[in-house]
Scaffold this motif. Structure first.
Motif, short mmCIF file in Angstrom:
data_model
loop_
_atom_site.label_atom_id
_atom_site.label_comp_id
_atom_site.label_asym_id
_atom_site.label_seq_id
_atom_site.Cartn_x
_atom_site.Cartn_y
_atom_site.Cartn_z
N ILE A 52 0.84 -1.20 0.00
CA ILE A 52 0.00 0.00 0.00
C ILE A 52 0.87 1.25 0.00
O ILE A 52 0.60 2.21 -0.73
N ILE A 80 -5.92 -0.57 5.18
CA ILE A 80 -7.20 -0.32 4.53
C ILE A 80 -8.18 -1.47 4.77
O ILE A 80 -9.27 -1.51 4.20
N ALA A 136 -5.93 8.98 -1.46
CA ALA A 136 -4.83 8.67 -0.54
C ALA A 136 -3.71 9.69 -0.64
O ALA A 136 -3.48 10.28 -1.70
N ASP A 194 -1.10 9.15 4.75
CA ASP A 194 -1.83 7.91 5.04
C ASP A 194 -0.90 6.70 5.18
O ASP A 194 -1.23 5.74 5.86
N TYR A 216 -11.55 0.93 1.23
CA TYR A 216 -11.48 0.31 2.55
C TYR A 216 -12.42 -0.89 2.65
O TYR A 216 -13.48 -0.93 2.03
N PHE A 264 -7.81 4.77 -1.98
CA PHE A 264 -7.98 3.57 -1.16
C PHE A 264 -9.44 3.12 -1.23
O PHE A 264 -10.36 3.94 -1.18
#
Length: 319
Positions: A19, A67, A51, A55, A37, A35
């Protein structure tokens, strides 16, 4: 280009470094990272957010996925997949990066057939059971977690002259059990893919006891569902007091190993390097290099364990 990343199915160490690399690489290429989630569930619920570097600051050493992930029953209904697609369109998402295992890729296959959203897939599962691929994100960390556990259990096994049955994860795939048994010097390895012979093992063990063996380590894959039966077998047939240790979800956690962090970065870079010019592929690791494969080839192929590793473990299976 707006690109969204999601993690799907079981979590695995290495997802967070992926990520982080995704966000950094997107900005380097002038893409806008997003992102999603909570995996497929989050796509249905519209949990999509732009993002930033903030983050992903400080997440490279953390296991799991910031996430989050999910297994979605709603995804099996087309009306929910259509809602997910509309959420992507409403957020102006041009392409997807999905980290997941076999189930996630099958879900992606259905979604792509219906809506043709461009994607790149990255294998991420501790089971290491993706066909045409030799390494998945999370498996190296899981193997090292198992190694530490087996080393600790050996201390007690040798101190008390016991047999320990250690159950590893992996669903119906015996990769973790097989690799761990060979790497950690276990006396037994039982996996779903190979028919074992307890009579042959009994004969061998009784001979070894006469020659000084004083404890046993047996590594058994969870897919067989026989760990407690093997414990009883050791006590009745071999005459050793026995214990069962089910390693469970500790195998999914832990700080990603160096190998994990390096290969994860290469997976993500390869995916983003190809997402415009050669999309709709799964990035695989095969024969020490990264290879792009069609999603259909992945979902329509059968995973098989390495023959050389199986040869090394034959004795541990009584064959």
């Amino acid at each position: 280009m707006n690109i969204a990343i999601l993690t799907s199915g079981g979590d695995s160490s290495g997802m967070n470094p992926a990520i982080k690399k995704f966000v950094e690489c997107c900005y380097e290429k002038n893409y806008t990272p997003y992102f999603i989630y909570d995996g497929l569930e989050g796509m249905i619920d519209g949990k999509i957010k732009k993002a930033s570097y903030k983050d992903v600051a400080g997440i490279i050493y953390r296991g799991g996925t910031i996430i989050r992930s999910s297994r979605s029953k709603r995804w099996y209904e087309k009306k929910y997949r259509k809602i997910a697609y509309e959420n992507l369109k409403n957020n102006k998402i041009d392409a997807l990066i999905i980290l997941g295992g076999d189930g996630s890729f099958r879900a992606l296959d259905v979604f792509y057939d219906e809506f043709k959203i461009p994607f790149m897939g990255i294998p991420a599962t501790i089971d290491n059971d993706i066909p045409l691929n030799e390494y998945t994100i999370g498996v190296d960390t899981a193997l090292n977690v198992i190694r530490e556990a087996v080393d600790d259990i050996r201390d007690t096994a040798s101190s008390f002259s016991r047999a320990f049955v250690i159950e590893t994860m992996g669903r119906e795939c015996g990769y973790l059990a097989l690799t761990s048994a060979v790497a950690n010097g276990a006396e037994m390895c039982l996996i779903p893919e190979v028919k074992y012979n307890l009579d042959n093992l009994k004969k061998r063990y009784l001979d070894e006891i006469k020659n000084g063996r004083s404890y046993f380590l047996a590594i058994v894959a969870e897919g067989l569902n026989i760990s407690y039966k093997i414990k009883e077998w050791f006590e009745k047939e071999i005459g050793f007091e026995s214990r069962v240790t089910i390693l469970g979800h500790i195998q999914r956690g832990g700080s990603p190993t160096v190998i994990e962090r390096l290969r994860t970065a290469e997976f993500v870079k390869t995916a983003l390097d190809n997402i415009e010019k050669n999309p709709d592929k799964i990035v695989t690791y095969y024969d020490d290099k990264f290879v792009l494969r069609d999603l259909k080839d992945i979902v329509n192929s059968k995973y098989e364990l390495d023959e050389n590793m199986l040869a090394l473990a034959k004795k541990l299976m009584g064959i």
